[in-house]
Design a protein around this motif. Structure first.
Motif, PDB file in Angstrom:
ATOM      1  N   UNK B  20       0.855  -1.193   0.000  1.00  0.00           N
ATOM      2  CA  UNK B  20       0.000   0.000   0.000  1.00  0.00           C
ATOM      3  C   UNK B  20       0.891   1.243   0.000  1.00  0.00           C
ATOM      4  N   UNK B  22       1.428   5.603  -0.819  1.00  0.00           N
ATOM      5  CA  UNK B  22       0.808   6.919  -0.959  1.00  0.00           C
ATOM      6  C   UNK B  22       1.823   7.861  -1.595  1.00  0.00           C
ATOM      7  N   UNK B 233      -1.900  13.561   3.153  1.00  0.00           N
ATOM      8  CA  UNK B 233      -2.266  12.139   3.134  1.00  0.00           C
ATOM      9  C   UNK B 233      -0.985  11.357   3.364  1.00  0.00           C
ATOM     10  N   UNK B 234      -0.984  10.479   4.341  1.00  0.00           N
ATOM     11  CA  UNK B 234       0.251   9.755   4.659  1.00  0.00           C
ATOM     12  C   UNK B 234      -0.065   8.392   5.251  1.00  0.00           C
ATOM     13  N   UNK B 235       0.950   7.546   5.263  1.00  0.00           N
ATOM     14  CA  UNK B 235       0.808   6.235   5.889  1.00  0.00           C
ATOM     15  C   UNK B 235       1.355   6.348   7.312  1.00  0.00           C
ATOM     16  N   UNK B 236       0.540   6.042   8.311  1.00  0.00           N
ATOM     17  CA  UNK B 236       1.027   6.208   9.681  1.00  0.00           C
ATOM     18  C   UNK B 236       2.128   5.186   9.972  1.00  0.00           C
ATOM     19  N   UNK B 238       4.136   3.301  12.996  1.00  0.00           N
ATOM     20  CA  UNK B 238       4.017   3.092  14.438  1.00  0.00           C
ATOM     21  C   UNK B 238       5.277   3.656  15.095  1.00  0.00           C
TER      22      UNK B 238
END
Lengths: 328, 267
Positions: B20, B22, B233-236, B238
């Motif tokens: 996935x 972005x 818009x971003x991919x978090x 952890x």
């Protein structure tokens, strides 16, 4: 009131619901260092007594729309009442909880007021008087930061994403009544039946600790050990979609995109691989613990602690260890 | 009765999270090569809800409406194969990058232009942005009631009756047609089209409308007219690596985990 952040408070059993106290805490932090004030509006029947509680949790003032027609939620009736509130107060921002009420009413109000709405926010900051709201999207795979250009800025906020303030009953604030003035002739929607789901134990969305299990358990009978662990932790039990599809657990236990969205302090995922479908429902948890025999399972990537082991060998000992830790 | 079902095609997000991606500069999700877009799953349930109504009243007409690029035709064709009667594709460069107000404006304007629509059905949310406001927005812009998150949709004597899914139960609501309803997966699995239906659907014509056909232009659909902005818009990521709890035996691992949880004040 053009500089007010208006929190739409909800009341259950004569008290402010936890999400509303959380929203007030979040609104206070947004207002910090600015001239913005925090107001709370309560809609319902016989809710006036709760206004003081809203003030104790951080509202500068409270507004009460008390009308028998507002006893139960009806979208047409509540929309009329909220339009009156918005017209009278012209707040800069309106915050709802992502609740039955919020997810239905907030978008309706936004479209009626020709403004924008941001749903299911998990983080909020303020930049130049505009709310910057972060929300999970793409099944929890991504986060979007949105802002509303028009006024009022409307948003719904996920439960447990904001910390409430300590209740301070010495706080003072004005309480003002607003007349709902419901025009029954304009109400088209009728609620004919309401059934509660009588969940045993702790409700999933309210639980501070959730223990979830997946298909890796092998059968519904193996949920016994999961329930024992949940019992020791005072946790609610959740399940993956596969488990609910197989009928091992009721659909109401499902955590995921097509189930419940939970954000507890502690989420223990047992024999759950961590597919996007599931992560969409639990990625907001503060701490995830994974127990899975596959060291490459995706769930470990989102976890703080993990045990690589067959669940059947580790859950019972974990229950006993938790009982010892809590006892000691 | 004329039912319109809104169907959206979305990037396939149910892929291994490692693939996935972005594009943060463009604020867009980038699908991996070879991964085709999918029908938003709640929208397929919307088609199923409409088909169940048509099963009961065969003289019901079901129109599938999708706003998107040319490929959205695939989503319409699939819904036609499920038994819908007509397809409508709303496509125009002006329809790209709209906010939800603008999306609802386009869809509601198309509903007005269609022939005497009684019922609009949408999925409870699209599985790309998960916002869950489009159905309600269409209803507000049409001035119709919205009955949201339905698990059962019926029409009795010109009244829509929807059983709604609540977080802690269910409620039944009703409103006289015309209405908008949104549906949830609790309604049941969407039917799978038979080969013969797929072949029949492939031959069906899909009507195409542009912004001009709807009388809409850049003053309503341009960037300036957006009420909502996408700032990022971003991919978090952890914050911490997963700490794998070790131990010589499962019992020891369990004990060590319980201690860690206790130290972290999580139990």
């Amino acid at each position: 009131m053009a500089n007010a952040i208006l929190v739409v408070g909800e009341v259950a059993e004569g008290a402010l619901v936890p999400i509303s106290a959380e929203l007030l805490g979040g609104a206070r932090r947004l207002a910090e260092g600015s001239d913005q004030t925090v107001a709370c509006v309560l809609l319902g029947s016989g809710v006036e007594g709760v206004a003081q509680e809203a003030i104790a949790f951080g509202a500068d003032e409270a507004f009460v729309v008390d009308d028998p027609a507002l006893t139960e939620y009806n979208s047409d009736v509540y929309l009329q009442a909220m339009l009156k509130v918005a017209e009278q107060l012209s707040p800069a921002m309106i915050l709802f909880g992502q609740t039955n009420l919020g997810r239905d009413l907030a978008p309706r109000l936004a479209f009626r007021l020709e403004t924008g709405v941001i749903m299911d926010c998990v983080e909020m900051t303020m930049e130049g008087g505009r709310l910057m709201a972060t929300r999970p999207c793409y099944g929890g795979n991504a986060r979007a930061v949105n802002a509303v250009r028009t006024d009022p800025q409307i948003a719904t906020v996920r439960a447990k994403s904001q910390d409430p303030l300590e209740r301070d009953d010495s706080r003072q604030g004005q309480v003002t009544k607003i007349d709902a003035g419901i025009d029954q002739a304009a109400v088209r929607v009728k609620v004919t039946e309401r059934k509660g789901m009588t969940a045993e134990g702790v409700r999933l969305e309210d639980a501070d600790v959730v223990v979830s299990a997946g298909r890796g358990l092998g059968g519904p009978e193996n949920f016994d050990v999961i329930e024992e662990l949940a019992g020791a932790l005072g946790a609610a039990v959740g399940a993956s979609r596969a488990v609910c599809d197989l009928g091992w657990r009721p659909v109401s236990d499902q955590v995921g995109l097509t189930g419940k969205v939970v954000s507890p302090t502690l989420y223990i995922a047992i024999a759950i691989s961590g597919a996007s479908q599931h992560m969409a429902g639990c990625s907001g948890s503060k701490n995830i613990v994974a127990i899975n025999k596959d060291p490459d399972a995706n769930i470990f990537k989102a976890s703080r602690f993990g045990i690589v082991e067959d669940y059947a060998k580790v859950v019972k000992p974990l229950t006993e260890a938790v009982q010892r830790e809590k006892g000691g | 009765m004329h039912i319109v079902v809104c169907v959206k095609q979305v990037p396939d997000w149910d892929i291994p999270p490692s693939s996935f991606k972005v594009d943060e500069a463009a604020k867009r999700v980038v699908s991996p090569p070879g991964v085709a877009p999918v029908r938003s799953q709640f929208d397929e349930i919307g088609v199923e809800a409409a088909m169940r109504l048509k099963d009961q009243s065969p003289d019901t007409k079901v129109t599938i409406m999708s706003m998107g690029p040319e490929e959205a035709r695939d989503a319409i064709k699939h819904s036609l194969a499920m038994g819908a009667d007509e397809g409508l594709l709303l496509t125009d460069p002006l329809f790209e990058d709209l906010d939800w107000y603008q999306i609802a404006l386009v869809l509601s304007t198309a509903v007005k232009k269609l022939d005497a629509v009684d019922f609009v059905i949408c999925g409870r949310q699209a599985v790309d942005w998960d916002m869950g406001v489009t159905g309600t927005g269409i209803a507000e812009l049409l001035g119709w009631p919205a009955l949201t998150i339905g698990k059962d949709v019926q029409v009795n004597d010109g009244t829509a009756v929807v059983e709604r899914v609540l977080m802690d139960g269910f409620e039944t609501v009703e409103a006289p047609l015309p209405v908008v309803a949104t549906v949830s997966n609790e309604l049941g699995e969407p039917r799978y089209p038979k080969l013969q239906q797929i072949m029949k659907a492939a031959r069906k014509q899909v009507t195409v409308w542009s912004a001009a056909d709807l009388g809409l232009d850049a003053s309503q659909l341009g960037e300036e007219a957006r009420k909502l902005t996408l700032e990022r818009l971003y991919i978090p990521v952890s914050d911490s690596e997963c700490e794998i709890i070790e131990g010589d035996t499962p019992e020891e691992k369990a004990q060590n985990l319980a201690r860690k949880l206790s130290e972290a004040k999580l139990i």
